[in-house]
Design a protein around this motif. Structure first.
Motif, short mmCIF file in Angstrom:
data_model
loop_
_atom_site.label_atom_id
_atom_site.label_comp_id
_atom_site.label_asym_id
_atom_site.label_seq_id
_atom_site.Cartn_x
_atom_site.Cartn_y
_atom_site.Cartn_z
N ARG A 188 -9.42 -3.49 3.44
CA ARG A 188 -9.96 -3.87 2.13
C ARG A 188 -8.97 -4.69 1.30
O ARG A 188 -9.37 -5.64 0.61
CB ARG A 188 -10.34 -2.61 1.34
CG ARG A 188 -11.04 -2.87 0.01
CD ARG A 188 -11.40 -1.55 -0.66
NE ARG A 188 -12.27 -0.75 0.23
CZ ARG A 188 -12.44 0.57 0.10
NH1 ARG A 188 -11.80 1.24 -0.86
NH2 ARG A 188 -13.24 1.21 0.93
N HIS A 189 -7.68 -4.35 1.39
CA HIS A 189 -6.70 -4.96 0.48
C HIS A 189 -5.67 -5.87 1.16
O HIS A 189 -4.91 -6.54 0.46
CB HIS A 189 -5.97 -3.87 -0.30
CG HIS A 189 -6.86 -3.03 -1.16
ND1 HIS A 189 -7.34 -3.46 -2.38
CD2 HIS A 189 -7.40 -1.79 -0.96
CE1 HIS A 189 -8.10 -2.52 -2.91
NE2 HIS A 189 -8.16 -1.50 -2.07
N ALA A 237 -2.96 -0.81 -3.58
CA ALA A 237 -3.80 0.38 -3.34
C ALA A 237 -2.90 1.58 -3.06
O ALA A 237 -1.71 1.43 -2.76
CB ALA A 237 -4.74 0.15 -2.16
N GLU A 238 -3.49 2.77 -3.16
CA GLU A 238 -2.79 4.02 -2.88
C GLU A 238 -3.68 4.89 -1.99
O GLU A 238 -4.91 4.84 -2.09
CB GLU A 238 -2.48 4.78 -4.16
CG GLU A 238 -1.55 4.05 -5.11
CD GLU A 238 -1.28 4.87 -6.37
OE1 GLU A 238 -1.53 6.10 -6.35
OE2 GLU A 238 -0.82 4.29 -7.37
N LEU A 264 0.86 -1.19 0.00
CA LEU A 264 0.00 0.00 0.00
C LEU A 264 0.89 1.23 0.00
O LEU A 264 1.77 1.36 0.85
CB LEU A 264 -0.90 0.00 1.25
CG LEU A 264 -1.65 1.30 1.58
CD1 LEU A 264 -2.63 1.67 0.47
CD2 LEU A 264 -2.37 1.16 2.92
N LEU A 276 -8.13 1.06 3.85
CA LEU A 276 -7.49 0.38 2.72
C LEU A 276 -6.78 -0.89 3.16
O LEU A 276 -6.74 -1.88 2.42
CB LEU A 276 -6.52 1.33 2.02
CG LEU A 276 -7.18 2.48 1.26
CD1 LEU A 276 -6.12 3.44 0.72
CD2 LEU A 276 -8.04 1.95 0.11
#
Length: 220
Positions: free
Chosen positions: A45-46, A31-32, A5, A42
């Protein structure tokens, strides 16, 4: 795959890091985020293995985001990104549990290598910045009196064996592994082994945290 991330408020920096990491077959940017306030969502989620975290962001900075994330069970490793080797926020981020930090101008190959090592749980940091940070920790700002010895820091150092304590104090004085090897008459692999044991015994993440502990104990 190592899932990463990226957290930086500069879109160009994120784009550069994404392109850099894309060169590695075993690393994927999942992700960013443009601010620390987005990090926990995030991560949920990731499920990244590693977060590359900018230290200066407008709403929630990297320091607070690191503290929040590392307080969670099963948190990913965090490597702080910074432009300034003497950035005081970096010291506090390391205390908050970051696995280390890199300068943003670090060579791409070294960043990729650092991502791999940090994801496996090995502390990483730019050597030149480490030297400056340890110097800052052990000497402090000009004309600043040394703090009173911290009893908890002394207690923790008391958990170390005699040779481990000697190595820890040397780290607190800013010595490199080669200097410790020469001064304490031990091989460099032995020095590295003692450092690993110190980190494990004291539940620390990196050499800077050892230096901080020694400094707080009054032994530096």
């Amino acid at each position: 795959m190592i899932r990463v991330l990226l957290v930086d408020d500069d879109a160009l920096v994120r784009a550069g890091l994404r392109m850099m990491l894309a060169a590695a077959d075993d690393i994927e940017v999942v992700a960013e985020a443009a601010d620390g306030s987005e990090v926990e969502t995030l991560v949920d989620r990731h499920a990244p293995d590693l977060v590359l975290m900018d230290i200066r962001m407008p709403a929630v900075d990297g320091l607070e985001a690191t503290r929040r994330l590392r307080a969670r069970t099963g948190a990913p490793e965090i490597v702080v990104l910074t432009t300034f080797t003497t950035d005081g926020y970096v010291l506090r981020a390391l205390q908050a549990g970051a696995a280390g930090f890199l300068l943003k101008h670090t060579h791409p190959d070294r960043i990729i290598d650092a991502v791999r090592r940090a994801a496996s749980g090995e502390p990483v940091m730019s050597p030149e910045a480490l030297r400056q940070l340890i110097g800052t920790v052990t000497t402090g700002p000009p004309d600043t009196p040394a703090p009173a010895p911290d009893s908890e820091a002394r207690r923790l150092l008391g958990l170390l064996g005699e040779r481990e304590l000697e190595v820890a104090v040397a780290i607190g004085q800013g010595r490199t592994n080669a200097q410790i090897s020469s001064e304490l008459y031990m091989s460099i692999p032995t020095v590295k082994s003692h450092v690993s044991h110190i980190l494990a015994k004291l539940d620390l993440n990196n050499r800077v945290q050892i230096a901080l502990l020694v400094y707080r104990s009054g032994r530096a």
